[in-house]
Write an enzyme that holds these catalytic residues in place. Structure first.
Site, short mmCIF file in Angstrom:
data_model
loop_
_atom_site.label_atom_id
_atom_site.label_comp_id
_atom_site.label_asym_id
_atom_site.label_seq_id
_atom_site.Cartn_x
_atom_site.Cartn_y
_atom_site.Cartn_z
N ASP A 80 -1.91 -9.29 10.13
CA ASP A 80 -1.34 -9.68 9.94
C ASP A 80 0.18 -9.30 10.88
O ASP A 80 0.99 -9.80 11.29
CB ASP A 80 -0.48 -9.92 8.48
CG ASP A 80 -2.29 -10.77 8.08
OD1 ASP A 80 -3.04 -11.01 8.66
OD2 ASP A 80 -2.33 -11.38 6.27
N ARG B 14 -15.48 12.53 14.15
CA ARG B 14 -15.62 10.80 13.61
C ARG B 14 -16.38 9.46 14.71
O ARG B 14 -17.21 9.38 14.76
CB ARG B 14 -14.84 10.02 13.37
CG ARG B 14 -14.56 9.88 11.34
CD ARG B 14 -13.75 9.33 11.35
NE ARG B 14 -13.16 10.28 9.90
CZ ARG B 14 -12.52 9.72 9.32
NH1 ARG B 14 -11.19 8.56 9.10
NH2 ARG B 14 -12.42 10.48 7.47
N GLY C 255 0.52 -1.02 -0.24
CA GLY C 255 -0.47 0.37 0.25
C GLY C 255 0.89 0.75 -0.15
O GLY C 255 2.43 1.92 0.12
N ALA C 256 0.27 2.31 0.00
CA ALA C 256 1.13 4.35 0.64
C ALA C 256 2.08 3.26 1.12
O ALA C 256 3.37 3.45 0.89
CB ALA C 256 0.02 4.87 1.23
N GLU D 16 -12.19 18.49 6.40
CA GLU D 16 -12.93 17.47 6.40
C GLU D 16 -12.93 17.83 8.31
O GLU D 16 -12.61 18.75 8.64
CB GLU D 16 -11.96 16.04 6.59
CG GLU D 16 -12.29 15.91 5.56
CD GLU D 16 -11.22 14.43 4.71
OE1 GLU D 16 -10.31 14.09 5.94
OE2 GLU D 16 -11.73 15.04 3.92
N HIS E 71 -12.96 1.24 10.96
CA HIS E 71 -12.36 1.96 9.56
C HIS E 71 -11.00 2.17 9.31
O HIS E 71 -10.08 2.44 8.97
CB HIS E 71 -12.80 3.00 9.16
CG HIS E 71 -12.91 4.06 8.46
ND1 HIS E 71 -12.50 3.48 6.98
CD2 HIS E 71 -11.79 4.95 8.26
CE1 HIS E 71 -12.18 4.51 6.16
NE2 HIS E 71 -11.81 5.48 6.93
N ARG F 179 -7.99 9.22 15.26
CA ARG F 179 -6.97 9.82 14.58
C ARG F 179 -8.17 10.94 13.63
O ARG F 179 -8.98 10.74 12.88
CB ARG F 179 -7.14 8.38 13.01
CG ARG F 179 -6.31 9.21 11.67
CD ARG F 179 -6.36 8.17 10.77
NE ARG F 179 -7.65 7.76 10.01
CZ ARG F 179 -8.58 7.60 9.03
NH1 ARG F 179 -7.08 8.24 8.15
NH2 ARG F 179 -9.82 7.93 8.75
N THR G 201 -5.48 1.23 1.12
CA THR G 201 -4.81 1.92 -0.12
C THR G 201 -5.70 3.29 -0.67
O THR G 201 -6.03 4.07 -1.17
CB THR G 201 -3.38 2.45 0.21
OG1 THR G 201 -2.29 2.68 0.91
CG2 THR G 201 -2.52 3.75 -1.05
C1 LIG Z 1 -12.54 3.78 2.52
C2 LIG Z 1 -11.44 3.90 3.01
C3 LIG Z 1 -11.56 4.77 3.08
C4 LIG Z 1 -9.30 5.88 3.82
N1 LIG Z 1 -10.01 7.14 3.47
C5 LIG Z 1 -9.20 7.73 3.76
C6 LIG Z 1 -8.91 9.14 3.58
O1 LIG Z 1 -9.08 10.15 2.38
N2 LIG Z 1 -7.57 9.16 4.13
C7 LIG Z 1 -6.36 9.10 4.96
O2 LIG Z 1 -5.53 9.36 4.98
N3 LIG Z 1 -6.95 8.06 4.92
C8 LIG Z 1 -7.81 6.96 4.63
N4 LIG Z 1 -7.65 6.35 5.13
C9 LIG Z 1 -6.88 4.99 5.91
C10 LIG Z 1 -5.53 4.62 4.49
O3 LIG Z 1 -6.04 4.60 3.79
C11 LIG Z 1 -4.99 3.55 5.25
O4 LIG Z 1 -4.77 3.95 6.59
C12 LIG Z 1 -3.80 3.84 4.45
O5 LIG Z 1 -3.41 3.37 3.22
C13 LIG Z 1 -3.19 2.64 4.69
O6 LIG Z 1 -1.83 2.40 4.25
P1 LIG Z 1 -1.10 0.71 4.46
O7 LIG Z 1 0.09 1.09 3.17
O8 LIG Z 1 -0.56 1.48 5.97
O9 LIG Z 1 -1.42 -0.57 4.40
P2 LIG Z 1 -2.67 -0.42 3.28
O10 LIG Z 1 -2.95 0.36 1.61
O11 LIG Z 1 -3.78 -1.55 3.64
O12 LIG Z 1 -1.98 -2.03 2.33
C14 LIG Z 1 -1.71 -3.79 3.19
C15 LIG Z 1 -0.62 -3.93 2.53
O13 LIG Z 1 -0.17 -5.25 3.03
C16 LIG Z 1 -0.78 -6.84 2.56
N5 LIG Z 1 -0.40 -6.99 3.40
C17 LIG Z 1 -0.85 -7.30 4.85
N6 LIG Z 1 -0.92 -8.99 5.36
C18 LIG Z 1 0.70 -9.64 4.62
C19 LIG Z 1 1.05 -10.66 5.39
N7 LIG Z 1 0.80 -11.15 5.83
N8 LIG Z 1 1.91 -10.40 4.12
C20 LIG Z 1 2.18 -10.23 2.87
N9 LIG Z 1 1.35 -8.72 2.88
C21 LIG Z 1 0.33 -8.77 2.97
C22 LIG Z 1 -1.70 -5.88 1.48
O14 LIG Z 1 -1.61 -6.84 1.02
C23 LIG Z 1 -1.62 -4.80 0.91
O15 LIG Z 1 -0.50 -4.79 -0.04
C24 LIG Z 1 -8.72 5.62 4.47
C25 LIG Z 1 -9.21 3.48 4.46
C26 LIG Z 1 -10.50 3.11 3.53
C27 LIG Z 1 -10.03 1.72 4.23
#
Ligand SMILES: Cc1cc2nc3c(=O)[nH]c(=O)nc-3n(C[C@H](O)[C@H](O)[C@H](O)COP(=O)(O)OP(=O)(O)OC[C@H]3O[C@@H](n4cnc5c(N)ncnc54)[C@H](O)[C@@H]3O)c2cc1C
Length: 535
Positions: free
Chosen positions: A224, A291, A17-18, A123, A352, A387, A46
């Site tokens: 995880d 929220r 993800g991000a 927001e 969320h 948050r 993300t």
């Molecule tokens: C619907 C929605 C809307 C949102 N809107 C906003 C917003 O407008 N602004 C904001 O700041 N935040 C927002 N958020 C929150 C934000 O999107 C997330 O907190 C952020 O994207 C998390 O990024 P991340 O890279 O930590 O994880 P994620 O983007 O969730 O990525 C997780 C990654 O880990 C991988 N993974 C997980 N477990 C394993 C494993 N065991 N082995 C291998 N790979 C694994 C997955 O495959 C994925 O690639 C929103 C969230 C949602 C659900």
């Protein structure tokens, strides 16, 4: 036991993800990187982020104001140093995203559009317009742009549909010191476990909202990384603070579809089934309250009225404004027969965002040498008890950058791990009762929703813990006897994070931010993060 290592690299990033992509792209300039995703590369929270990313871009806005808004939302539990660090590093992190090619919306001007300032939205909880966004699909713009760069980068090897099971550490191998050496990973297509070793490992696995029956998160959000870090001996904090988004679309054919905060930011009202507004009765900021307050008010009204949902109404705004600002939501609603330019949208709260997670320092370093946790998997101290909207993608960017600098500064001093044993499958057989997984999966998510949801009591928490420990025992037995599968791995992690959430919630003898316990409705005068230490 054989000692075949399938893959080796300077850095293993678990999660695409991000957080994972940003870290991988920064480090790939100087190192070899393996990037894992459990499902399709794009699938994570993300991709679904709608609203945007908070950062001070407007001349009338200040870092102090962003810090202050974050501290207020965090209800006294944010670490001010971390909040200031994040707000101060926001603009540089956003500039990096812009340089990568993420096209944020700009103000419409009659002059050269290229030089136009960014359109900033507002927001809940923000006292200024400071949210950069790409229409209402900001996460998609970030995810697709960064993953394309990662796929084209010669130093990044992308492994899709690889589910990390557990971290390999020197302690688990009875070697001196305590350092992460890599991970055992389930190759979902070939259905066997592979070994990956690396000088550094980063968990970027996202949150654990999937532990609740109703969630806005995609299926991968099974905690995880938090469970893996806990099993590897890392401290975990503030798991009681799970944010419930006040407004997910309520419709039989819609799964996990979010109605962005920005709708309320742009003037949408929350209404009871009879059409009356209720938020002004709960908070002077009405629909723009943080929220937790909005989610609790909706929960209260739904329970009081016995209604299945409330309604989010922006139909008093001009139709072209709605369609331009919220094209994705407009389209999705229309597909389901709801024209949001004319009528209110049915909405319910849903799990969320995970505010707690694996404890890290300002560089994302965890308790285990060489192990970093970035993004939603981490507890950095930024969010405190709640948050602030649009601070989470920002946290991914800022901490990925900080971690990359920390890792780079140590890279030359660390050797690649040697002689790491392969996964031992000699004592397990194929499962003969998949129903155990399906049943426990539902049971867990249902009691977490009912007993550890928006409003908690001591009794409900005790009930939940008893059930959780029973399920844990059953699942552990199953895990020890049968070959792994994706569902089993996720369930094993979910039941672990469920226990961490319940234990944190039981330790907090007050109601603060996202944690509300009817038995302790007041705020304690002295309060701090809830920290759990593995034994
Ligand atoms: C619907 C929605 C809307 C949102 N809107 C906003 C917003 O407008 N602004 C904001 O700041 N935040 C927002 N958020 C929150 C934000 O999107 C997330 O907190 C952020 O994207 C998390 O990024 P991340 O890279 O930590 O994880 P994620 O983007 O969730 O990525 C997780 C990654 O880990 C991988 N993974 C997980 N477990 C394993 C494993 N065991 N082995 C291998 N790979 C694994 C997955 O495959 C994925 O690639 C929103 C969230 C949602 C659900």
């Amino acid at each position: 036991m054989t000692q075949a290592v399938e893959y080796q690299s300077d850095i293993l990033v678990i999660g695409s993800g991000a957080a994972g992509l940003t870290l991988a792209l920064h480090l790939a300039e100087t190192s070899s990187v393996i990037l894992l995703s459990k499902g399709p590369l794009a699938e994570g929270s993300t991709l679904y982020a709608q609203g945007g990313i908070a950062s001070v871009f407007d001349e009338g806005d200040t870092i102090e104001s962003h810090v202050n808004d974050t501290l207020i939302a965090g209800a006294g539990l944010c670490d001010k140093n971390v909040v200031t660090f994040t707000a101060e590093n926001a603009k540089a992190s956003m500039q990096w995203l812009i340089d990568c090619g993420v096209a944020f919306d700009k103000e419409e001007t009659s002059d050269n559009q290229q030089d136009a300032p960014y359109h900033l939205t507002r927001e809940g909880g923000h006292s200024h317009r400071r949210i950069l966004h790409a229409a209402d699909a900001t996460g998609k713009a970030v995810q697709t742009t960064l993953q394309q760069r990662a796929l084209n980068h010669p130093n990044i090897r992308v492994l899709e549909r690889y589910n990390a099971i557990d971290l390999i550490t020197s302690r688990k191998l009875n070697r001196p010191g305590n350092r992460v050496l890599g991970a055992y990973v389930w190759n979902r297509d070939k259905e066997h476990v592979e070994t990956i070793t690396a000088k550094f490992v980063a968990l970027a696995t996202g949150g654990c909202s999937k532990v609740y029956q109703y969630t806005s998160n995609p299926d991968i959000a099974s905690g995880d990384g938090i469970a893996m870090a806990w099993r590897a001996g890392c401290r975990v904090a503030n798991m009681e603070f799970n944010q419930f988004h006040p407004t997910c679309l309520y419709h039989a054919d819609a799964k996990n579809f979010l109605l962005s905060e920005a709708l309320r930011g742009e003037g949408a009202y929350l209404r009871r089934p009879d059409g009356s507004r209720f938020m002004p009765e709960f908070d002077e900021r009405a629909e723009l309250a943080p929220r937790d307050i909005v989610a609790r008010a909706i929960d209260y009204e739904m329970k009081r009225l016995g209604s299945d949902c409330v309604y989010l109404d922006i139909s008093h705004k001009p139709a072209d404004f709605i369609i331009k600002h919220f094209p994705t939501i407009y389209q999705r609603c229309l597909e389901l027969g709801i024209d949001m330019t004319k009528s209110p949208i049915p909405a319910v709260p849903a799990a969320h965002y995970t505010c707690g997670g694996v404890m890290t320092d300002l560089h994302g370093q965890t308790d285990l040498n060489g192990l970093y946790a970035i993004g939603e998997v981490a507890y950095t101290g930024l969010h405190g008890a709640n948050r602030l909207a649009s601070n989470s993608l920002l946290e991914c960017l800022v901490f990925a950058r900080a971690a990359s600098q920390d890792i780079e500064s140590q890279l030359q001093k660390i050797q690649l791990p040697m002689n790491v044993p392969s996964w031992d499958e000699s004592k397990v057989s194929n499962s003969d009762e998949e129903v155990v997984i399906a049943h426990n999966w539902h049971e867990l998510r249902l009691f977490m929703w009912d007993y550890v949801g928006i409003v908690r009591t001591d009794k409900r928490l005790e009930r939940a813990l008893r059930r959780c420990m029973m399920l844990q025992q059953e699942i552990q037995e199953y895990y020890s006897n049968f070959r792994v599968s994706n569902n089993l791995l996720e369930l094993r992690n979910l039941v672990q994070v469920a226990e961490l959430i319940i234990r944190c919630a039981m330790e907090r003898k007050e109601s603060r931010g996202l944690h509300y316990n009817i038995d302790y409705p007041a705020l304690l005068e002295n309060s701090g993060p809830t920290i759990l230490q593995p034994t």
